[in-house]
Design an enzyme around this catalytic site. Structure first.
Site, PDB file in Angstrom:
ATOM      1  N   LYS A 188       0.849  -1.208   0.000  1.00  0.00           N
ATOM      2  CA  LYS A 188       0.000   0.000   0.000  1.00  0.00           C
ATOM      3  C   LYS A 188       0.873   1.242   0.000  1.00  0.00           C
ATOM      4  O   LYS A 188       2.017   1.219   0.454  1.00  0.00           O
ATOM      5  CB  LYS A 188      -0.943   0.032   1.205  1.00  0.00           C
ATOM      6  N   ASP A 207      -1.934  -1.901   9.685  1.00  0.00           N
ATOM      7  CA  ASP A 207      -2.224  -1.921   8.247  1.00  0.00           C
ATOM      8  C   ASP A 207      -2.759  -3.263   7.754  1.00  0.00           C
ATOM      9  O   ASP A 207      -3.020  -3.426   6.559  1.00  0.00           O
ATOM     10  CB  ASP A 207      -0.944  -1.599   7.450  1.00  0.00           C
TER      11      ASP A 207
END
Ligand code: C5P
Length: 324
Positions: A15, A142
């Site tokens: 990401k 995350d």
């Protein structure tokens, strides 16, 4: 008819945070965040195969020096899922690492997400998506996003997610740095900057109180959502921001050079990804991204660079082997 699986393969993306606002330090040691996560198609693969014990091996360009036991988030994810289900953690995990760790790309979280999904299917548990995300959040801020993928607003410490529809297909270049940055160190550096700025403004008459987010409101979120829905990277470019960037640059000043070089070579915009040191550059189109990825390493400002596409799917099953 139920089948018994002997192995499950899962692909899981890196990401970038295309917006990252850092709020107050909470009593639990995490900071309140408001971020826009964007998955990109630089992916790790996690394979979970039947075994009598928990085992882990690592291959791939970014596997050197990584722990192959309890210190690895994929290992901890398998343990957390087994404990949740009340079973013994028995699996042979192989992780093919293309995403560097301690790079601001959620490389460790990706492997945790991959292990959760692969073991869930291998063990026939059928744990729901929400429960997997909850288990993931206990492993790292995350992990929930690595399961979801695409583009999403993250709040809390990053684990509370709201999907954002995007047109898909924005082209990025990830410039991988020589070194690593520790996420806690970068947050601590930001806290020091803020405490220093507060002291300078108040002549240290009072301690730094609860920091609030910068100007961000429904309108800001709408502008971002509209830019993401458009297929126009020129609308997205001016919206990129990262509160951790100045702290990352203070700890790794050479990144200024990387950011400047990327823009000089034609990127629409660039920023440090998460806590760094990877820099992410938004390109006009695929051809520009590929050209930038080719040219950047030769400038000596990064060790390698990849052209990637944004809005990649989250952890997904790419193979299952059935016991004959
Ligand atoms: O959850 P994760 O493992 O990514 O967090 C690593 C460290 O980064 C935390 O221990 C904390 O120091 C810092 N962090 C933070 N606020 C967040 C996420 C991470 O301070 N929202």
């Amino acid at each position: 008819m139920s089948v018994t699986l002997s192995a499950v393969s899962v692909r899981v993306p890196a990401k970038v945070n295309i917006q990252l606002e850092v709020g107050a330090l909470r009593p639990d040691g995490f900071h309140e965040l408001r971020t826009v996560f964007h998955a990109v198609d630089l992916c790790d693969t996690v394979i979970a195969a039947r075994s009598d014990a928990l085992e882990l091996s690592l291959t791939g360009p970014e596997s050197a020096g990584l722990p192959a036991g309890e210190g690895n988030l994929a290992w901890r994810a398998a343990c957390a899922l087994a404990e949740h289900a009340g079973i013994a953690a028995r699996a042979n995990l192989s992780v093919h690492k293309a995403i560097p760790v301690a790079a601001g790309l959620a490389g460790g979280s990706a492997d945790a997400a991959g292990a959760l999904l692969a073991c869930d299917l291998l063990w026939g548990l059928r744990t729901g998506t929400e429960e997997l995300a909850r288990l993931g959040a206990g492993l790292g801020s995350d992990v929930s996003f690595a399961l979801l993928g695409g583009t999403a607003e993250g709040t809390g410490r990053g684990e509370r997610l709201a999907e954002i529809t995007d047109a898909g297909g924005f082209h990025w270049v990830l410039a991988l740095a020589e070194g690593q940055l520790s996420t806690p160190d970068v947050y601590a550096e930001l806290d020091r900057h803020r405490a220093g700025a507060h002291c300078a403004a108040r002549k240290c008459a009072e301690p730094a109180g609860a920091l609030t987010f910068g100007p961000h409101n429904a309108e800001t979120a709408q502008v971002m959502a509209a830019a993401l829905r458009s297929e126009d990277p020129r609308r997205l470019a001016p919206l990129l921001s990262n509160d951790l960037q100045s702290a990352a640059l203070a700890l790794a000043p050479y990144l200024e050079f990387t950011l400047r070089t990327g823009q000089e070579l034609g990127a629409l915009a660039g920023l440090v990804s998460g806590s760094g040191p990877t820099c992410a550059f938004l390109a006009r189109d695929r051809a520009d991204a590929e050209q930038l990825a080719d040219r950047l390493p030769a400038t000596g400002t990064c060790r390698s660079a990849y052209a990637v596409i944004g809005g990649a799917p989250g952890a997904e099953i790419i193979g299952e082997t059935v016991v004959p």
